[in-house]
Design a protein around this motif. Structure first.
Motif, short mmCIF file in Angstrom:
data_model
loop_
_atom_site.label_atom_id
_atom_site.label_comp_id
_atom_site.label_asym_id
_atom_site.label_seq_id
_atom_site.Cartn_x
_atom_site.Cartn_y
_atom_site.Cartn_z
N ALA A 1 -3.30 -1.93 -6.97
CA ALA A 1 -3.45 -0.49 -7.19
C ALA A 1 -3.75 -0.21 -8.66
O ALA A 1 -3.29 -0.92 -9.56
CB ALA A 1 -2.18 0.24 -6.77
N PRO B 1 -7.29 -3.44 -0.90
CA PRO B 1 -6.49 -4.26 0.02
C PRO B 1 -6.74 -5.75 -0.20
O PRO B 1 -7.86 -6.18 -0.50
CB PRO B 1 -7.00 -3.82 1.40
N GLU C 1 0.82 -1.21 0.00
CA GLU C 1 0.00 0.00 0.00
C GLU C 1 0.86 1.26 0.00
O GLU C 1 1.72 1.44 0.87
CB GLU C 1 -0.90 0.01 1.23
N PHE D 1 -6.61 1.83 -4.28
CA PHE D 1 -5.94 0.67 -3.71
C PHE D 1 -6.98 -0.29 -3.13
O PHE D 1 -7.75 0.09 -2.25
CB PHE D 1 -4.95 1.11 -2.62
N ARG E 1 0.65 -3.94 4.28
CA ARG E 1 -0.61 -4.30 3.63
C ARG E 1 -0.39 -4.43 2.13
O ARG E 1 0.12 -3.52 1.48
CB ARG E 1 -1.68 -3.24 3.91
#
Length: 309
Positions: A276, A164, A153, A162, A272
């Motif tokens: 993206a 996750p 991240e 982004f 994390r």
């Protein structure tokens, strides 16, 4: 100011009339009235600045200018057909392209499973993968040279979206015979004498490691950096130093007892992972499928990350 860009509908009418030699037949083929075809040709001749057809009763024939113009129009129409076929191919299920950026860790441990499943749904999708560090992936995303990046991240970048996937924890890895393994904990008094084996100093992870130890007021005096996770594990196994890796990367070695995982300290260093993309960019069906597969595969990795920590 005179517009020098020709209307494609007029060009189609011109090419059809040149081939059939009749306004009536051209109108029938184009599903237009004769008046519409005549108007298109008249407008085209005005724009071209010359006569393109000679009228002889119901028949028409190309002038010398018309013959020369037809050669160019035929090339244009052929290119347009090729472009249409290409767009049709892209709109069909399983076609298209996918340009990915990924860290070497992702390329080795995450992408193979994801892409194996992806190719089952999109067998004719052209996939390109550009392995690179965090900074390179950011640059490529912002420059639109890749579509998606499987990465850690980014901090505070509002230009990227982004999604996750999972969270992991950086830990020490030592050989079973190392004093820390026998103690079952990290002995901080002797930390300065240890050789810390870490991933490349140009990586985003190395920066996180530096920041962590700076905050903990622990010196990083002896560092050995490598560009391969596998190489780090092998050097740790033979006792050349203490590795710093996320345990899920070394799960087989930890489970077999070849390596021992120990926490850095009371304060954890977590990362994390996610996918993206450029913010505001609408993902294609293939890209959405890829993200979904990453989520599915990564849920298992996330579980392993907790289990071996």
């Amino acid at each position: 100011m005179k517009n020098n860009v020709f209307d494609t509908r007029q060009l189609l009418a011109f090419a059809t009339l040149a081939r059939l030699g009749s306004f009536t037949r051209a109108a029938q083929e184009l599903y237009l009235t004769q008046g519409a075809v005549s108007h298109a040709i008249k407008a085209l001749e005005e724009q071209a600045g010359c006569r393109l057809f000679e009228r002889a009763g119901r028949r028409v024939a190309l002038t010398q200018s018309g013959e020369q113009f037809l050669r160019h129009v035929e090339k244009i129409m052929a290119e347009m057909k090729t472009a249409r076929r290409g767009l049709d191919e892209l709109s069909r299920w399983g076609h298209g392209r996918l340009r990915l950026g990924a860290s070497t860790t992702a390329c080795q441990y995450i992408l193979p499973t994801v892409l194996r499943e992806f190719k089952q749904s999109f067998p004719k999708c052209v996939i390109s993968i550009d392995p690179g560090d965090h900074a390179r992936q950011m640059e490529q995303l912002l420059g639109a040279s890749i579509d998606l990046a499987l990465m850690l991240e980014p901090e505070g970048n509002k230009e990227l979206n982004f999604v996750p996937l999972f969270e992991d924890e950086m830990r020490f890895l030592v050989a079973p015979g190392h004093p820390w393994a026998r103690e079952g904990r990290v002995v901080r008094e002797g930390f300065a004498e240890e050789t810390l084996i870490v991933y490349s100093h140009t990586s985003y992870t190395f920066r996180l490691v530096q920041d962590y130890f700076r905050t903990e007021d622990l010196p990083l005096t002896n560092i050995l950096e490598l560009g391969s996770m596998e190489a780090i594990k092998e050097l740790v196994k033979i006792g050349l130093g203490v590795g710093m890796l996320a345990p899920w990367v070394a799960r087989p070695e930890i489970e077999s007892g070849a390596l021992v995982s120990l926490p850095l300290g009371r304060r954890k260093l977590k990362r994390r992972w996610g996918v993206a993309s450029l913010r505001g960019r609408r993902l294609s069906l293939g890209e959405e499928t890829f993200v979904g597969l990453c989520q599915s595969v990564s849920s298992e990795i996330g579980g392993r990350a907790v289990a071996v920590a």
